[in-house]
Every structure is written in structure tokens, then in C-alpha cells.
Design a protein around this motif. Sequence first.
Motif, mmCIF file in Angstrom:
data_model
loop_
_atom_site.group_PDB
_atom_site.id
_atom_site.type_symbol
_atom_site.label_atom_id
_atom_site.label_comp_id
_atom_site.label_asym_id
_atom_site.label_seq_id
_atom_site.Cartn_x
_atom_site.Cartn_y
_atom_site.Cartn_z
ATOM 1 N N VAL A 90 -9.416 -2.101 1.241
ATOM 2 C CA VAL A 90 -8.942 -2.626 2.517
ATOM 3 C C VAL A 90 -9.858 -2.140 3.640
ATOM 4 O O VAL A 90 -10.209 -2.895 4.550
ATOM 5 C CB VAL A 90 -7.484 -2.216 2.775
ATOM 6 C CG1 VAL A 90 -7.067 -2.572 4.197
ATOM 7 C CG2 VAL A 90 -6.562 -2.898 1.780
ATOM 8 N N ALA A 91 -10.286 -0.870 3.563
ATOM 9 C CA ALA A 91 -11.238 -0.353 4.545
ATOM 10 C C ALA A 91 -12.554 -1.113 4.468
ATOM 11 O O ALA A 91 -13.172 -1.417 5.498
ATOM 12 C CB ALA A 91 -11.470 1.141 4.319
ATOM 13 N N LEU B 115 0.838 -1.189 0.000
ATOM 14 C CA LEU B 115 0.000 0.000 0.000
ATOM 15 C C LEU B 115 0.879 1.247 0.000
ATOM 16 O O LEU B 115 1.940 1.281 0.619
ATOM 17 C CB LEU B 115 -0.899 0.011 1.235
ATOM 18 C CG LEU B 115 -1.934 -1.117 1.340
ATOM 19 C CD1 LEU B 115 -2.793 -0.910 2.579
ATOM 20 C CD2 LEU B 115 -2.798 -1.197 0.113
ATOM 21 N N ASP C 295 -3.137 5.115 0.327
ATOM 22 C CA ASP C 295 -3.902 3.944 0.766
ATOM 23 C C ASP C 295 -3.933 3.863 2.289
ATOM 24 O O ASP C 295 -4.976 3.595 2.897
ATOM 25 C CB ASP C 295 -3.284 2.657 0.198
ATOM 26 C CG ASP C 295 -3.381 2.587 -1.312
ATOM 27 O OD1 ASP C 295 -4.445 2.921 -1.845
ATOM 28 O OD2 ASP C 295 -2.384 2.199 -1.940
ATOM 29 N N TYR C 296 -2.784 4.094 2.905
ATOM 30 C CA TYR C 296 -2.725 4.054 4.366
ATOM 31 C C TYR C 296 -3.586 5.145 4.991
ATOM 32 O O TYR C 296 -4.238 4.944 6.009
ATOM 33 C CB TYR C 296 -1.277 4.193 4.848
ATOM 34 C CG TYR C 296 -0.490 2.908 4.790
ATOM 35 C CD1 TYR C 296 -0.787 1.855 5.650
ATOM 36 C CD2 TYR C 296 0.549 2.743 3.880
ATOM 37 C CE1 TYR C 296 -0.067 0.675 5.603
ATOM 38 C CE2 TYR C 296 1.282 1.559 3.828
ATOM 39 C CZ TYR C 296 0.966 0.533 4.693
ATOM 40 O OH TYR C 296 1.686 -0.633 4.640
ATOM 41 N N PHE D 80 -1.085 -5.850 2.479
ATOM 42 C CA PHE D 80 -0.124 -5.042 3.217
ATOM 43 C C PHE D 80 1.292 -5.597 3.121
ATOM 44 O O PHE D 80 2.254 -4.875 3.296
ATOM 45 C CB PHE D 80 -0.503 -4.995 4.710
ATOM 46 C CG PHE D 80 -1.664 -4.098 5.023
ATOM 47 C CD1 PHE D 80 -1.451 -2.783 5.406
ATOM 48 C CD2 PHE D 80 -2.951 -4.564 4.954
ATOM 49 C CE1 PHE D 80 -2.517 -1.958 5.719
ATOM 50 C CE2 PHE D 80 -4.018 -3.755 5.263
ATOM 51 C CZ PHE D 80 -3.814 -2.436 5.646
ATOM 52 N N THR E 40 -7.271 4.106 4.838
ATOM 53 C CA THR E 40 -7.542 3.022 5.785
ATOM 54 C C THR E 40 -7.516 3.512 7.229
ATOM 55 O O THR E 40 -8.400 3.197 8.033
ATOM 56 C CB THR E 40 -6.508 1.895 5.607
ATOM 57 O OG1 THR E 40 -6.535 1.444 4.250
ATOM 58 C CG2 THR E 40 -6.820 0.721 6.523
ATOM 59 N N ARG F 79 -7.060 1.027 -3.538
ATOM 60 C CA ARG F 79 -6.740 -0.196 -2.804
ATOM 61 C C ARG F 79 -6.964 0.020 -1.310
ATOM 62 O O ARG F 79 -7.446 -0.854 -0.597
ATOM 63 C CB ARG F 79 -5.294 -0.611 -3.077
ATOM 64 C CG ARG F 79 -4.966 -1.991 -2.532
ATOM 65 C CD ARG F 79 -3.557 -2.428 -2.859
ATOM 66 N NE ARG F 79 -3.401 -2.617 -4.290
ATOM 67 C CZ ARG F 79 -2.541 -1.946 -5.056
ATOM 68 N NH1 ARG F 79 -1.777 -1.022 -4.511
ATOM 69 N NH2 ARG F 79 -2.463 -2.178 -6.339
ATOM 70 N N GLY F 80 -6.657 1.203 -0.827
ATOM 71 C CA GLY F 80 -6.921 1.528 0.575
ATOM 72 C C GLY F 80 -8.400 1.528 0.883
ATOM 73 O O GLY F 80 -8.817 1.112 1.968
#
Length: 558
Positions: free
Chosen positions: A356-357, A9, A13-14, A155, A17, A352-353
Motif C-alpha cells: 500500500v505504501a 489491513l 500494516d497501518y 482498506f 503505511t 500488505r502495508g
Amino acid sequence: MTLAATSHLTTPDYIVTLLYLAGTIGIGVAIGRKMKTGSEFFLGGRQLPWWAIGMSLVATDIGGTDIIGVGGAAYTHGLAVANFEWIGCIPAMIIGAFLFIPFFYRTGVFTIPEYLERRYNVGVRTVMAICWLLFMACNLGIMLLASAKMMSAVFGWNEPLCILVTAVLVGAYTCVGGLAAVVYTDMIQCTVMIIGCLLVLVLGIIEVGGFEELQTRLAEVEARQMEEARGENEPETNEESPPADRPLERTSLLLPADTTSPFPWTGIYFGLALILSPAYWIGNQAIVQRSLGAKSDFEAKASYIWGALLKNIIPIIVAVPGLVAMALIPDLESGDTAIPSLVNRLLPVGLRGLFVAAFLAALMSSVDSYLNSSATIVSNDLYKRFVNRNVTDEQLLTIGRVTTLALVLWAVIFAFLLTLASENSGIYAIFQTLMAFFQGPAFAVLLFGMLWKRATGKAAFIALLCGIATSISLYILSQEAVTDALGWEPLFRIQEPFLYFSVWAFLVTAFLLVLISLITPIESDVKLKYVFHRAKSLDKTDFSAAAGLSTAAEETNS
């Protein structure tokens, strides 16, 4: 099998999330600061709105095990897994909304086992409480493992770290906020989950080239796989070639009874639609508990109807991406890695984040629900019933929170144990097999108890134990090592025949329940108040009076 991360990520992205996680935990903790009593912790003070409960029902049912597990099952076996939503949820939710859920609400119970004691006896309550507690505790570990598989792939973290991070995050706000925190955070998580999964579906269909191209690619992939399998078996056997239309099976909702898939039409209709599905939506503590926290019996009913409407889109956004993964990445060793692989392939930076969320939303909404419901059973069905009958509502709040922490620790340990187990069975199959051990017998006892006044406590207790023993015995006798040792042919031809376990266990339980009831004395008028056709005209005051008489009778019997 853990899929190595093909890309890590990025900073955007981080950020996406972390913002989601911070917001969810903040809301849960803020709600938890208002919790003063056990009734508020376990049922939200019976002040929860129908629209939030309905979204919580969907979020609770569709967790990390489903995004990973259903997508993986669709990758391996085809679209027939979607029946677990369309056939396995919606009809049972509608029936439950109009018949069972308002009835449970008016009785004023905290748990389904509590209702079973009022209708039958303390033995039935205890067996069901232990069964649900064991199932939910084990399922918590399965959910954490599903999260570990996903986060390990995206991740690039190792699975143990993923398990620990998820357990700490979810355990924090569930321990503080109770059911109200669970329901309101689930509402947000349901929205995020639908958006994230829909995003993967749309981008996947675009990548494939449309639905027609998807069908074409799936037919080609399945034809190639069958040709390879036939080539491997040719030196040893002279089996007939599979029928020409077999490649269409991957996109079929109805599969033949002799399919090797775990989802033949016989199992779907007799095992799922008639037994496992109503048992899940009418007798599952983690599900029913949400509606018991509604403002009224009408809102409890409305929550189920709203949830059923939302359920219509779930198979499309959860199962179809598994088919897209088969078309784009056909050579994965494990179906459980299909969705993580698809996410890494399709989603650009930032998006992508978001997925993931969405995955964390689905995971957290299920884990928090099972944590809260498990704590409710421990506190009300075990501690309050057998340890301290005079426990105060404030003390129950403390017990509920301590139990939640203990369950988080157990879930982490069980998830680690699962990483050492064989991966021949997918996550979804493990989850469904655990339910099949007792869902059929539980549904038989619940159904006959509500609709037939002649059903007795002694009969229910004996039949319930025999039904559970039947399903476990069928599971043991279906294991290859056991059949080989005994020199027997396998009892079932399909992989993971959990649907058939539930059918036979239900039938055994129903038969014994009827037979033994007819030769034992009929229950007292107090207990017969909890038979649906006799209680439908009673109001909540009548039920409360019956509850007091029932409890007094049980204390005398004890």
C-alpha cells in the motif's frame, strides 16, 4: 467497478503505511520552508542533482494509473502493454538525453510552451499551454480515481473518502515545497515503489509455480475464454475458428494488426514509438520540467540516461503481475481490479502495508508532479504572459501555491465525475486517449520547429489546431453510438484506437505545417536561434539574449 475488500489491513500494516506517509510529508514540508521565490518553487533553483531527477522521472511516469492500469491492461490484453515501457520510453529517453533536453536547458525556459513562443509565436504557446493544462488537470482526477480503486479494495474504505485523503496528503507538501520537494520525495517514492511491486511479483510467481507454469495457465485460461466466446456467437454467426496459436497472444509482445487488443504492432511502432513516446518524453511539461531544474545541461542529460536505465525493470514489476493475476484469478469482471485482488490474495500481515505504501508512493509521485507542472503553466504561461508582465518572483511563488490548491480541488471534483462514468474503458485507456488528442500535433510542431528553419509561426498555429481537431474527430467517429447513427462501419477495428489517432493527427499537422510554411515569410533571425542545428553551438548567454529580443518582439506584436 470497485472490488470489495477481502481483508482489512491489520495494525502492523497501518503502522508501515503511516510511517511512510509521515516521512514523505515531513520531507516535503521541510524543503518547502526554504522556498522564497517562484524560480525556486517551479525549478528548484536549478540546483537539483541528476540522480534524484532520474528517479523522479521514473516515479512521475509510473504512477497509480500504471500500477492499476498497466496491470489491468496486461490482465485483459496481455504482455503487449509492456511495449509502453520498453519501446515507448527507453529509446525516446536516450534520444532526448543527447539531443533535446540539453538544448531546452540552455535556452533557460521554464516551460515547453514558453519555448514555443520564442520559436513561433504567442498563439502556439497559448494553445499548447491550454492543452497541457487541461490534460494534466484531467489526469489528476484519473490518478485520484486509481488510488480510490486500490485503497477501497485493500482498506475497505469507500471511494470518495479515498479520493479526499489522497488529495489532502499530496496537495499539502506539493503546495509548500514546489519542484524540489517533488523531486526529493519522488526519489524515496521510486525506491519504495520498486520494492513493493517486486515483492508482489516474486510472491505471485512462487504462488503460480514458476514462469513455465504461468505460461501454461495463461494458455489454458485464454483457450477456455475463446471457447466460451465462440459458443456464445455460434448460433448467430459461422465465423472461422481462431488460429490454434492464438492462446500465445497473451504473452506475446507483438500482436497482429487485426487483433482486437488496443496494442497491435502497427499502432505500437507507428503510433507509440514514432509519435506518442517522443512527444511524451520531449514535450511533456511534467517530465521535462524536472530536467530544467538540474545544476547544468550535462546533469540534465545524465538524469534522462539514469532514468532510462531504471525503466528497463518497470514492465517486469508492473505488467507481469497482471498476467499472474490472470493465472490465479481468471474471472474478474474488470481488469482494473486485478492488482488489488492479487495483493489481497498474496500478501500477509505487514507486507500488505508495504505494498500500500508502494502504491501510494507511485500515486503521490505522479500527482505531485502534475500539480507542480500545472501550476507552472498557469503562473508563467498564462498569468505572467497575459495578466501581469511585471509580476515579481515572490508574487509568482504565492500564485503557484494558490494555483496548486485550486488544482487539487478540481482533481477531486473530476475524480468524482469519473466514478459516474462508464467503466467499459480501463483507467489506462482513458489516460492514453486524452494524450492522443494533442500529443501527435504537439510533437509535429515541436520537431519541425527545432529541426527546420523554414517552419513559421502562422503555419504552426494553423497546423496545430487542425491536428487537434483531427484527433478529436477520429475519436468521435470511432464511438459506436455515432457510427450506428450515421450507418457507417467503425473506422478502426481495435478497442480504444488511441495509437492510430496520434498517427493521423501527426501526419495532418506535419503536412499542413510544411505546406503553409512554404507560402509564408521565413521567421526572423531572433526566432531562428531556437532551431537546433543553428543553436547547438551557442552558449547560455546567447540564448538569454535571444530570449530578451524575442520577448520584446512579442510585446511589440501584442
